[in-house]
Design an enzyme around this catalytic site. Structure first.
Site, PDB file in Angstrom:
ATOM      1  N   ALA A  13      52.773  54.762  51.295  1.00 61.71           N
ATOM      2  CA  ALA A  13      51.417  54.973  50.765  1.00 61.71           C
ATOM      3  C   ALA A  13      51.090  56.438  50.481  1.00 61.71           C
ATOM      4  O   ALA A  13      49.986  56.762  50.089  1.00 61.71           O
ATOM      5  CB  ALA A  13      50.386  54.405  51.745  1.00 61.71           C
ATOM      6  N   GLY A  18      51.966  53.030  46.070  1.00 62.93           N
ATOM      7  CA  GLY A  18      51.353  52.801  47.391  1.00 62.93           C
ATOM      8  C   GLY A  18      50.035  53.540  47.535  1.00 62.93           C
ATOM      9  O   GLY A  18      49.074  53.007  48.100  1.00 62.93           O
ATOM     10  N   GLN A 148      71.499  50.164  37.695  1.00 61.00           N
ATOM     11  CA  GLN A 148      70.944  50.113  39.056  1.00 61.00           C
ATOM     12  C   GLN A 148      71.277  48.769  39.703  1.00 61.00           C
ATOM     13  O   GLN A 148      70.374  48.031  40.112  1.00 61.00           O
ATOM     14  CB  GLN A 148      69.421  50.282  38.993  1.00 61.00           C
ATOM     15  CG  GLN A 148      68.969  51.638  38.471  1.00 61.00           C
ATOM     16  CD  GLN A 148      67.458  51.642  38.273  1.00 61.00           C
ATOM     17  OE1 GLN A 148      66.956  51.091  37.306  1.00 61.00           O
ATOM     18  NE2 GLN A 148      66.762  52.234  39.198  1.00 61.00           N
ATOM     19  N   TYR A 151      69.892  48.410  43.383  1.00 66.13           N
ATOM     20  CA  TYR A 151      68.420  48.325  43.328  1.00 66.13           C
ATOM     21  C   TYR A 151      68.025  46.924  42.850  1.00 66.13           C
ATOM     22  O   TYR A 151      67.154  46.272  43.433  1.00 66.13           O
ATOM     23  CB  TYR A 151      67.884  49.396  42.366  1.00 66.13           C
ATOM     24  CG  TYR A 151      66.380  49.445  42.231  1.00 66.13           C
ATOM     25  CD1 TYR A 151      65.607  50.149  43.153  1.00 66.13           C
ATOM     26  CD2 TYR A 151      65.724  48.796  41.182  1.00 66.13           C
ATOM     27  CE1 TYR A 151      64.215  50.209  43.032  1.00 66.13           C
ATOM     28  CE2 TYR A 151      64.344  48.852  41.053  1.00 66.13           C
ATOM     29  CZ  TYR A 151      63.604  49.563  41.980  1.00 66.13           C
ATOM     30  OH  TYR A 151      62.228  49.605  41.855  1.00 66.13           O
ATOM     31  N   ALA A 153      69.783  44.158  42.991  1.00 66.05           N
ATOM     32  CA  ALA A 153      70.084  43.157  44.030  1.00 66.05           C
ATOM     33  C   ALA A 153      69.007  43.171  45.106  1.00 66.05           C
ATOM     34  O   ALA A 153      68.549  42.107  45.560  1.00 66.05           O
ATOM     35  CB  ALA A 153      71.448  43.448  44.655  1.00 66.05           C
ATOM     36  N   SER A 154      68.574  44.369  45.505  1.00 67.10           N
ATOM     37  CA  SER A 154      67.552  44.449  46.567  1.00 67.10           C
ATOM     38  C   SER A 154      66.266  43.782  46.107  1.00 67.10           C
ATOM     39  O   SER A 154      65.618  43.055  46.873  1.00 67.10           O
ATOM     40  CB  SER A 154      67.305  45.912  46.975  1.00 67.10           C
ATOM     41  OG  SER A 154      66.603  46.635  45.981  1.00 67.10           O
ATOM     42  N   LYS A 155      65.896  43.976  44.847  1.00 63.52           N
ATOM     43  CA  LYS A 155      64.628  43.422  44.352  1.00 63.52           C
ATOM     44  C   LYS A 155      64.729  41.908  44.104  1.00 63.52           C
ATOM     45  O   LYS A 155      63.767  41.178  44.321  1.00 63.52           O
ATOM     46  CB  LYS A 155      64.189  44.170  43.086  1.00 63.52           C
ATOM     47  CG  LYS A 155      63.878  45.665  43.324  1.00 63.52           C
ATOM     48  CD  LYS A 155      62.784  45.868  44.372  1.00 63.52           C
ATOM     49  CE  LYS A 155      62.333  47.314  44.469  1.00 63.52           C
ATOM     50  NZ  LYS A 155      61.282  47.516  45.461  1.00 63.52           N
ATOM     51  N   THR A 188      55.701  57.178  38.350  1.00 65.77           N
ATOM     52  CA  THR A 188      55.706  57.733  39.710  1.00 65.77           C
ATOM     53  C   THR A 188      56.971  58.580  39.880  1.00 65.77           C
ATOM     54  O   THR A 188      57.859  58.560  39.020  1.00 65.77           O
ATOM     55  CB  THR A 188      55.735  56.628  40.789  1.00 65.77           C
ATOM     56  OG1 THR A 188      57.031  56.023  40.771  1.00 65.77           O
ATOM     57  CG2 THR A 188      54.667  55.577  40.575  1.00 65.77           C
TER      58      THR A 188
END
Ligand SMILES: NC(=O)c1ccc[n+]([C@@H]2O[C@H](COP(=O)([O-])OP(=O)(O)OC[C@H]3O[C@@H](n4cnc5c(N)ncnc54)[C@H](O)[C@@H]3O)[C@@H](O)[C@H]2O)c1
Length: 266
Positions: A13, A18, A148, A151, A153-155, A188
């Site tokens: 955050a 965040g 990626q 990345y 796979a994680s998502k 970001t």
């Protein structure tokens, strides 16, 4: 859920999506626990919020979400400090294809852990009041991302886990709704990681291709992702949904074929 006076815990955050989540939650009258690994930026964010809102409504807790004990401690601190927990947003994430194991650790394992700890503090079986958990995935959780792969796979893992645990929550009557947000590119600091060998490893040579994808898809403002979060929190009918946010279609939901024994609304 009516958001005024609800207590929310948001990971990652200190900046980016965040921080936009925390801002939107505070504007709705929530109390917000800001968790982040980056203590300096976390304190800066808390100070900035204190200039806009009553300082009692936020707490910053330095926390590495990949450290099980630290994450458990942080939840406990929030529960003791504010006296309850209503909303958990598992948002902290990284893009690292070089040390790819940490990408799985932070983006997937810590999201799973944050969900399970959150359920312990919110489910009605534990004498709690129920609540909402939102896990931040990515459009890369629904489609391939050439440069990626870890990345991605994680998502994908976040999407599959969240849809599945949402079904359990509904069947077992936890009183907790659990949903996923999948944004396209968002403006970001994580986007800067595509320039760095320490993040991209073998794929660092492909940054121009990724920049071309950003041009093609466009880059969203974090405030739109926060608008999506508020929509999920306020709409009590949403459980197990996968919200997509893109420049050309804005906030919308991914369609799935119904699965047998499905109890959640899609
Ligand atoms: N920006 C995008 O294009 C985009 C698109 C889709 C999904 N997402 C996802 O949105 C989430 C937020 O990313 P962002 O774009 O705001 O990036 P960001 O880099 O601006 O913010 C991420 C925050 O998470 C924190 N963090 C990282 N590792 C942590 C850890 N181990 N423990 C605690 N905090 C940690 C960082 O310190 C940082 O403050 C991530 O899960 C990301 O994968 C981002």
């Amino acid at each position: 859920m009516h958001l005024k006076d609800k207590v929310a815990l948001v990971t990652g955050a200190a900046q980016g999506i965040g921080k936009a989540f925390a801002q939107a939650l505070l504007e709705k009258g929530c109390k917000v626990a800001l968790l982040d690994l980056n203590a300096e930026l976390g304190k800066e964010s808390k100070d900035a919020f204190d200039n806009q809102f009553d300082a009692q409504r936020t707490i910053f807790i330095p926390c590495d979400v990949s450290n099980e004990e630290k994450l458990k401690d942080a939840f406990k601190k929030v529960d003791i400090h504010f006296g309850k927990l209503d909303i958990v947003v598992n948002n902290a994430g990284v893009n690292n294809e070089k040390n790819w194991e940490i990408t799985i650790q932070i983006n997937l394992i810590s999201v799973i852990r944050g969900t399970y700890i959150g359920l312990e503090y919110m489910k009605t079986q534990n004498g709690r009041n129920g609540g909402v958990i939102v896990n931040v995935a990515s459009l890369a959780g629904l489609m391939p991302a050439a440069f990626q792969p870890v990345y991605c796979a994680s998502k994908h893992g976040v999407v599959g886990f969240t849809r599945s645990v949402a079904m359990v929550a509904a069947i077992a009557n936890y009183g907790v709704r659990i949903n996923t947000i999948c944004p396209a590119f968002v403006n970001t600091s994580i986007l800067q990681s595509i320039e760095k060998e320490e993040n991209m490893g073998p794929y660092v040579g492909y940054k121009e291709e990724i920049k071309d994808m950003m041009k093609f898809y466009g880059v969203l403002d974090p405030t739109l992702i926060a608008k999506g979060l508020i929509q999920i929190l306020e709409d009590d009918s949403l459980n197990g949904t996968v919200m997509k946010i893109t420049t050309n279609q804005g906030i919308h939901f991914h369609d799935y074929n119904p699965v047998p024994f499905q109890t959640e609304k899609q």
